[in-house]
Design an enzyme around this catalytic site. Structure first.
Site, PDB file in Angstrom:
ATOM      1  N   GLY A  23      -7.395  -9.725  -0.268  1.00  0.00           N
ATOM      2  CA  GLY A  23      -6.412  -9.516  -1.561  1.00  0.00           C
ATOM      3  C   GLY A  23      -6.984  -9.988  -2.830  1.00  0.00           C
TER       4      GLY A  23
ATOM      5  CB  SER B  51       2.195   1.704   3.803  1.00  0.00           C
ATOM      6  OG  SER B  51       1.523   0.455   3.318  1.00  0.00           O
TER       7      SER B  51
ATOM      8  CE1 TYR C 178       0.111  -0.290  -4.911  1.00  0.00           C
ATOM      9  CE2 TYR C 178      -1.459   1.210  -5.211  1.00  0.00           C
ATOM     10  CZ  TYR C 178      -0.691   0.524  -4.438  1.00  0.00           C
ATOM     11  OH  TYR C 178      -0.910   0.195  -3.177  1.00  0.00           O
TER      12      TYR C 178
ATOM     13  CG  HIS D 197       4.446   1.318  -1.287  1.00  0.00           C
ATOM     14  ND1 HIS D 197       4.048   1.607  -2.351  1.00  0.00           N
ATOM     15  CD2 HIS D 197       3.624   0.586  -0.562  1.00  0.00           C
ATOM     16  CE1 HIS D 197       3.179   0.511  -2.800  1.00  0.00           C
ATOM     17  NE2 HIS D 197       2.786  -0.182  -1.439  1.00  0.00           N
ATOM     18  NE  ARG D 198       6.208  -4.075   1.123  1.00  0.00           N
ATOM     19  CZ  ARG D 198       5.359  -4.774   1.880  1.00  0.00           C
ATOM     20  NH1 ARG D 198       5.880  -5.338   3.037  1.00  0.00           N
ATOM     21  NH2 ARG D 198       4.172  -5.090   1.432  1.00  0.00           N
TER      22      ARG D 198
ATOM     23  CD  GLN E 190      -2.366   1.843   2.317  1.00  0.00           C
ATOM     24  OE1 GLN E 190      -2.287   1.146   1.206  1.00  0.00           O
ATOM     25  NE2 GLN E 190      -2.378   3.183   2.274  1.00  0.00           N
TER      26      GLN E 190
ATOM     27  CB  SER F  57      -5.269  -6.868   0.808  1.00  0.00           C
ATOM     28  OG  SER F  57      -4.584  -6.806  -0.362  1.00  0.00           O
TER      29      SER F  57
END
Length: 288
Positions: free
Chosen positions: A212, A158, A53, A128-129, A180, A208
């Site tokens: 979003g 996530s 972020y 995260h991904r 997540q 979101s």
């Protein structure tokens, strides 16, 4: 504030998503700090962030540093606040988002996140991904290593599918405490994952949850049923959306992003707003 559980931790039923305070269109630092303080004032005890972020590679961890500063300056005890962060995503500075699921990278990223947050052990660390270049099990193995080393206390994933949840559970067992995924009235593709988490007792954290950054402000205009119920009950459409998500399962903990104190204060009120059965049926039929 209603409470829910993530692993062994009790947290507020509504969390705060930190991303809008650190990416494109972000507010100044003073307003961001005020937003985090407003969340704490409202009883929020879950703050979600990530090292990605930020705007580019020269400021990795911008949001983590911001949150750490806000917690230090709050003026009251914040030891009960669970800060969840994530690793495995990158922002090179050209506006894109890239993945890195290499286990060695994830271990070093977690150590860097802990340093920025000013903690010896991260409360909840999430992959995260998925990285298509790295076998998913290898990335999750890094979380197991971090747990063994004591650098993280709980592990989450996530942007995961049901199959990936099973892979993570096979490696982490009960140390996997959360999933997540994106979920909102406009984006229900992860409903299967939500239901699966509920059946397993895993926390499901919708990111979101209001649609979003670009769509959240249009909830009332694009989701007429939410506006109609909100007007009848004297609340905002945002509270109706979050209350609907909370009603889906006890494991659901929405983490609406915010960059204004008023936004998170409004979202936090949804914790105590309960939709009746007729309203829930009406919303579900509308969204079907």
């Amino acid at each position: 504030m209603q409470k829910r559980s993530i692993g062994s931790r009790e947290v507020s039923a509504i969390g705060l998503g930190g991303m809008p305070m650190s990416i494109e269109g972000r507010p100044d630092r003073q307003r961001s700090i005020a937003t985090i303080h407003a969340a704490l004032d409202a009883g929020v005890t879950l703050i979600d962030t990530a090292d990605a972020y930020c705007l580019g590679a020269d400021e990795v961890g911008h949001n983590e540093v911001l949150i750490a500063e806000a917690l230090r300056s709050y003026g009251a005890d914040t030891s009960h606040v669970l800060v969840a962060t994530k690793g495995g995503h990158l922002r090179p500075g050209d506006g894109s988002w890239q993945q890195n699921g290499d286990p060695a990278y994830l271990r070093s990223a977690a150590a860097a996140s802990a340093a920025r947050l000013g903690v010896e052990s991260i409360g909840l660390y999430q992959f995260h991904r998925p990285d298509p270049k790295v076998p998913y099990a290898e990335s999750i193995g890094a979380l197991a290593d971090l747990l063994d080393a004591g650098l993280i206390q709980m592990a989450g994933i996530s942007n995961a599918s049901v199959a990936q949840i099973d892979i993570a559970r096979g490696i982490l067992g009960e140390d996997l405490v959360s999933v997540q995924n994106q979920f909102s009235p406009q984006h229900t593709d992860s409903f299967a994952e939500l239901e699966y988490c509920a059946s397993l007792g895993l926390a499901f954290l919708p990111w979101s949850p209001l649609g979003g950054i670009r769509r959240a402000g249009q909830v009332g205009a694009t989701q007429s049923v939410m506006s109609e119920i909100a007007n009848a009950r004297g609340v905002t459409p945002y509270q109706v959306v979050l209350a609907w998500e909370l009603a889906l399962a006890p494991q659901v903990i929405p983490i609406p992003g915010a960059s204004r104190p008023e936004s998170i204060a409004d979202s936090a009120l949804s914790s105590d707003f309960v939709l009746d059965e007729a309203e829930l049926v009406r919303i579900n039929n509308y969204l079907a």
